[in-house]
Design a protein around this motif. Structure first.
Motif, PDB file in Angstrom:
ATOM      1  N   GLU A   1       0.539  -1.471  -0.216  1.00  0.00           N
ATOM      2  CA  GLU A   1       0.274  -0.097  -0.121  1.00  0.00           C
ATOM      3  C   GLU A   1       0.630   0.772  -0.029  1.00  0.00           C
ATOM      4  O   GLU A   1       1.856   1.120   0.945  1.00  0.00           O
ATOM      5  CB  GLU A   1      -1.047  -0.243   1.416  1.00  0.00           C
ATOM      6  CG  GLU A   1      -1.836  -0.849   1.344  1.00  0.00           C
ATOM      7  CD  GLU A   1      -3.009  -0.889   2.371  1.00  0.00           C
ATOM      8  OE1 GLU A   1      -4.406  -1.384   2.031  1.00  0.00           O
ATOM      9  OE2 GLU A   1      -2.489  -0.921   3.422  1.00  0.00           O
TER      10      GLU A   1
ATOM     11  N   ALA B   1      -2.771   4.462  -1.598  1.00  0.00           N
ATOM     12  CA  ALA B   1      -4.662   4.906  -0.158  1.00  0.00           C
ATOM     13  C   ALA B   1      -4.293   5.809   0.196  1.00  0.00           C
ATOM     14  O   ALA B   1      -3.387   6.488  -0.674  1.00  0.00           O
ATOM     15  CB  ALA B   1      -3.545   3.603   0.577  1.00  0.00           C
TER      16      ALA B   1
ATOM     17  N   ILE C   1      -6.176   1.270   3.241  1.00  0.00           N
ATOM     18  CA  ILE C   1      -7.867   0.379   3.101  1.00  0.00           C
ATOM     19  C   ILE C   1      -7.917  -1.176   3.888  1.00  0.00           C
ATOM     20  O   ILE C   1      -9.172  -1.713   4.436  1.00  0.00           O
ATOM     21  CB  ILE C   1      -7.074   0.441   1.268  1.00  0.00           C
ATOM     22  CG1 ILE C   1      -7.504   1.486   0.547  1.00  0.00           C
ATOM     23  CG2 ILE C   1      -7.994  -0.910   0.512  1.00  0.00           C
ATOM     24  CD1 ILE C   1      -6.936   1.557  -0.817  1.00  0.00           C
TER      25      ILE C   1
ATOM     26  N   SER D   1     -16.201  -1.538   2.996  1.00  0.00           N
ATOM     27  CA  SER D   1     -14.983  -0.930   1.741  1.00  0.00           C
ATOM     28  C   SER D   1     -15.808  -0.436   0.913  1.00  0.00           C
ATOM     29  O   SER D   1     -15.511   0.837   0.065  1.00  0.00           O
ATOM     30  CB  SER D   1     -14.787  -2.452   0.431  1.00  0.00           C
ATOM     31  OG  SER D   1     -14.509  -3.077   0.955  1.00  0.00           O
TER      32      SER D   1
ATOM     33  N   ALA E   1      -9.512   4.742  -1.149  1.00  0.00           N
ATOM     34  CA  ALA E   1      -8.600   3.941  -2.414  1.00  0.00           C
ATOM     35  C   ALA E   1      -9.501   4.782  -3.743  1.00  0.00           C
ATOM     36  O   ALA E   1     -10.511   5.239  -3.700  1.00  0.00           O
ATOM     37  CB  ALA E   1      -9.850   2.803  -2.010  1.00  0.00           C
TER      38      ALA E   1
ATOM     39  N   ASP F   1      -9.231  -0.995  -6.640  1.00  0.00           N
ATOM     40  CA  ASP F   1      -7.971  -1.091  -5.994  1.00  0.00           C
ATOM     41  C   ASP F   1      -8.183  -1.550  -4.682  1.00  0.00           C
ATOM     42  O   ASP F   1      -7.102  -2.727  -4.106  1.00  0.00           O
ATOM     43  CB  ASP F   1      -7.792   0.274  -5.720  1.00  0.00           C
ATOM     44  CG  ASP F   1      -7.004   1.540  -6.527  1.00  0.00           C
ATOM     45  OD1 ASP F   1      -6.393   1.016  -6.942  1.00  0.00           O
ATOM     46  OD2 ASP F   1      -8.344   2.082  -7.610  1.00  0.00           O
ATOM     47  N   ILE F   2      -9.500  -1.496  -3.692  1.00  0.00           N
ATOM     48  CA  ILE F   2      -9.970  -2.638  -2.486  1.00  0.00           C
ATOM     49  C   ILE F   2      -9.717  -4.113  -3.205  1.00  0.00           C
ATOM     50  O   ILE F   2      -9.332  -5.110  -2.595  1.00  0.00           O
ATOM     51  CB  ILE F   2     -11.345  -2.377  -2.493  1.00  0.00           C
ATOM     52  CG1 ILE F   2     -11.339  -0.751  -2.226  1.00  0.00           C
ATOM     53  CG2 ILE F   2     -11.589  -3.208  -1.077  1.00  0.00           C
ATOM     54  CD1 ILE F   2     -12.524  -0.186  -1.083  1.00  0.00           C
TER      55      ILE F   2
END
Ligand code: 3HC
Length: 698
Positions: free
Chosen positions: A443, A472, A479, A616, A625, A630-631
């Motif tokens: 990250e 992040a 994240i 999320s 994010a 990306d998550i």
């Protein structure tokens, strides 16, 4: 004399005497998209109709021979000519067709090559049938032609693992008829001349009989049933290869049917999403910014994380200065790094001959001043803000002005750390995952004042280390850990309300996680979460339901694997549930007046995943994010999320926002503080949109 005819944009035919050179030029990887298929079919038909050439040779321009079918076309209505038909047409050509392979000849690319009547490789080539990694199987004849060329056991091996096979091995296996050096066009011309001169033999796979090997098929099928119970396509791969003993046309029909079965599964979507996620996360606002140079790095802290980071940097060819305050701790760090590098040699990640030189790039020191010339320093000491601030203030005084200063903190505020320096623009978070020399996720945490150039340098370091960097923002846990902290509470609530830690682990392992949360906790060390809970205790909202089971366990000194006891008891490689944990759980239920109830495995998975998706969504709302993908990447590459599900938000789309909102509202009847509907999900449910919609344009 030669003349060149352009068939369509990617395909041309060059005629040199009796030889027809068919060139595919479709960057970046010459995938067999519709234009390539159309052009290749036209070229084959035209050349056969004219009947003038003695040999046709297919080769590619650019970095590689065909790297596969065009994955971006999957899921859309298929357009003719289909690749399997094209391969059959190539094989049926009256004029001999050969292929010259370079780069990474994969999937549909190798299938085209196997349909030609001989294959010449260029040194450096790798070949493979990696379709299984995308949730499908080789669907253009690969499962039928590979066993004919290399035999059933070798074909099973390559098709069920998807591994990239080096050229020399491919030659030995019989996939190649020759291996040479040179530019693809030159090699193509020479190989075609060899056919004309009778020096290179050609053959068609429908004339090769497969030696049956039911034993190999049964043994592998059984092994995969145990090792890959969740993955649909790998079992279909075995079934398809088993059909190769039939006449080619029959086997091809069976392959086709099995291929379409795979194409229709959500696993195919999930795995292809994972493939693109790995690449999409590099599309960040700082993508075009020139990074600073990173050749020499400093690592502060020789514990597990620091040593892992140092190992990763050494493996990337960087020079590393490792800092510990005391000689004894420094020696331990050097010993860990040495052990890590030895492991890398064993796993084939580092050539034995390079071991000594790699270790020589490590400079251990107890003096922070040794970092004066470092291009980038990663601080990896324990999670204490006061200590970190002190270190950053010291680094500010010691390091050269162009140095990037990074913290490997898992939770702490990078803005506050940056404020301890006079160069906050050069400070960022680089959050590695343990073991740092193995896990692929990094990250890159961008604080308020981090300069774009600093962020770009974080991405450059990740690239050098072959890690997957995800951008992040700053918040508690960034994240991954922020979302994990939230859904970790669901697991604790389920445990308090009636599910055993083992049931929770096995339900989630059944869903596809590499390990359930309690096994992960034991592995990571239960003391880490304990310290974090203690740190956050003063700010814990009174409405939050707090479960004390983990605290009771830690109070016994049971921190998981490292102490031999946690949720499980460890002896050597085996583990059994810790019966005393069951007693602690019972006591806590009694103390809190909770009457245990039953949960099905499906209920456990639903609650856990709903919590993960809800947090999320909040991470997206807060801009922590950049996008859902990306998550997904964070969980795929850092948290053992089942790859075939593509990540939590790819999975969320299979449920739909309306279903998730409905679940949250139902659960909220018990605990309205914990179960809140994020505004983003509410809007998505109302508009019928998906997380994939938010990824568009990435
Ligand atoms: N289809 C469409 N796009 C593809 C692709 C494919 N098969 N393979 C690669 N690309 C794209 C990538 O997405 C990337 O696009 P971007 O620049 O927009 O991000 C670009 O090509 C370059 O790829 P990489 O960044 O991955 O480049 P590398 O040099 O690191 O790697 C590679 C090259 C080894 C070919 C790697 O891209 C790869 O492994 N590709 C997939 C290969 C594969 O799985 N082939 C089988 C496809 S399925 C099939 O053939 C079905 C058949 O049996 C019918």
């Amino acid at each position: 004399m030669s003349d060149i005819e352009q068939i369509n944009a990617p395909i041309s035919i060059e005629t040199v005497g009796d030889i027809a050179l068919v060139c595919i030029d479709s960057p970046p990887v010459n995938a067999t998209g519709i234009a390539v298929r159309e052009g290749l079919q036209t070229a084959m038909r035209q050349l056969n109709k004219a009947g003038r050439a003695q040999v046709i040779v297919i080769y590619c321009a650019g970095r590689t021979f065909i790297a596969g079918a065009d994955i971006r076309e999957f899921g859309k209505p298929p357009l003719e000519p289909h690749l399997p038909d094209l391969c059959n047409e190539i094989e049926a050509s009256a004029i001999p067709v050969i292929s010259v392979l370079h780069g990474t000849t994969l999937g549909g690319g190798l299938e085209v090559a196997m349909a030609t009547h001989a294959r010449i490789g260029i040194k450096g080539l790798k070949v493979g049938l990696p379709e299984v990694l995308l949730g499908i199987l080789p669907g253009a004849g690969g499962t039928q032609r590979a066993p004919r060329l290399v035999g059933v056991p070798a074909a099973l091996g390559m098709i069920t693992t998807g591994r990239h096979i080096p050229a020399a091995e491919a030659l030995e296996m019989g996939l190649l008829d020759g291996l040479v050096e040179g530019a693809p066009r030159d090699v193509a011309l020479a190989a075609a001349q060899d056919v004309v001169d009778g020096k290179l033999a050609t053959r068609r796979t429908d004339q090769i009989t497969v030696v049956p090997d039911q034993g190999a098929i049964d043994a592998l099928a059984e092994k995969l049933r145990v090792s890959q119970p969740n993955l649909f396509s790998v079992h279909k791969c075995v079934e398809a290869v088993a059909a190769a003993t039939r006449p080619l046309t029959e086997g091809l029909a069976i392959e086709r049917d099995l291929f379409w079965q795979c194409m229709q599964t959500p696993q195919r979507d999930g795995l292809i999403h994972a493939f693109f996620a790995e690449r999409a996360v590099a599309n960040v606002p700082e993508k075009k910014v020139t990074p600073r140079d990173v050749n020499a790095i400093g690592v502060i802290g020789g514990g597990t994380m620091g040593s892992g980071i140092a190992t990763s940097a050494l493996l990337a060819g960087l020079s590393v200065t490792l800092i510990e305050l005391k000689q004894e701790a420094l020696d331990r760090g050097v010993a860990t790094i040495t052990k890590n590098l030895e492991g890398a040699v064993k796993r084939g990640k580092l050539a034995e001959a390079k071991f000594a030189a790699t270790l020589e790039n490590l400079t251990p020191s107890t003096d922070m001043k040794s970092l004066a010339e470092a291009d980038l320093v990663v601080e990896a000491v324990f999670e204490d803000m006061a200590v970190k601030k002190q270190i950053f203030a010291a680094l500010d005084a010691i390091c050269k002005p162009s140095a990037v200063l990074a913290s490997n903190t898992s939770y702490l505020d990078i803005n506050e750390i940056a404020a301890a320096t006079k160069r906050p623009e050069s400070v960022l978070g680089l959050h590695f995952f343990s073991p740092a020399h193995v896990m692929r996720l990094l990250e890159v945490v961008v604080a308020d004042k981090t300069a774009p150039e600093t962020t770009a340098t974080g991405f450059l370091l990740a690239k050098k280390m072959r890690k997957i960097a995800v951008r992040a923002g700053v918040c508690d846990g960034f994240i991954g850990n922020r979302i994990m902290t939230h859904y970790g509470l669901t697991a604790a609530y389920l445990m308090m309300d009636g599910a055993s830690p083992q049931q929770i682990d096995s339900a989630l392992e059944g869903f596809g996680f590499a390990m359930g949360p309690y096994r992960v906790g034991d592995l990571a060390g239960l003391d880490i979460g304990w310290a974090s809970r203690k740190r956050k205790a003063p700010d814990r909202p009174p409405e939050e339901r707090y479960i004390e089971i983990n605290d009771r366990i830690c109070e016994q000194g049971w921190f998981g694997r490292k102490t031999g006891k946690g949720f499980y008891i460890y002896e050597g490689k085996s583990s059994v549930p810790n019966p005393e944990v069951a007693t602690i759980i019972e006591d806590e239920r009694t103390r809190a007046g909770v009457i245990a109830r039953d949960f099905t495995d499906a209920e456990i998975v639903d609650r856990y995943m709903t919590a993960m998706i809800a947090e999320s969504a909040r991470v997206l709302e807060d801009g922590i994010a950049l996008r859902p993908v990306d998550i997904d990447a964070v969980f795929l590459f850092g948290y053992g999320f089942p790859r075939f599900r593509g990540g939590p938000l790819q999975y969320a789309d299979t449920l739909g926002a309306a279903e998730i909102v409905k679940r949250i509202k139902t659960y909220a009847e018990e605990d309205p503080h914990y179960w809140r509907v994020p505004a983003l999900l509410e809007t998505m449910a109302e508009n019928g949109t998906t997380f994939a919609d938010l990824n568009k344009g990435v």
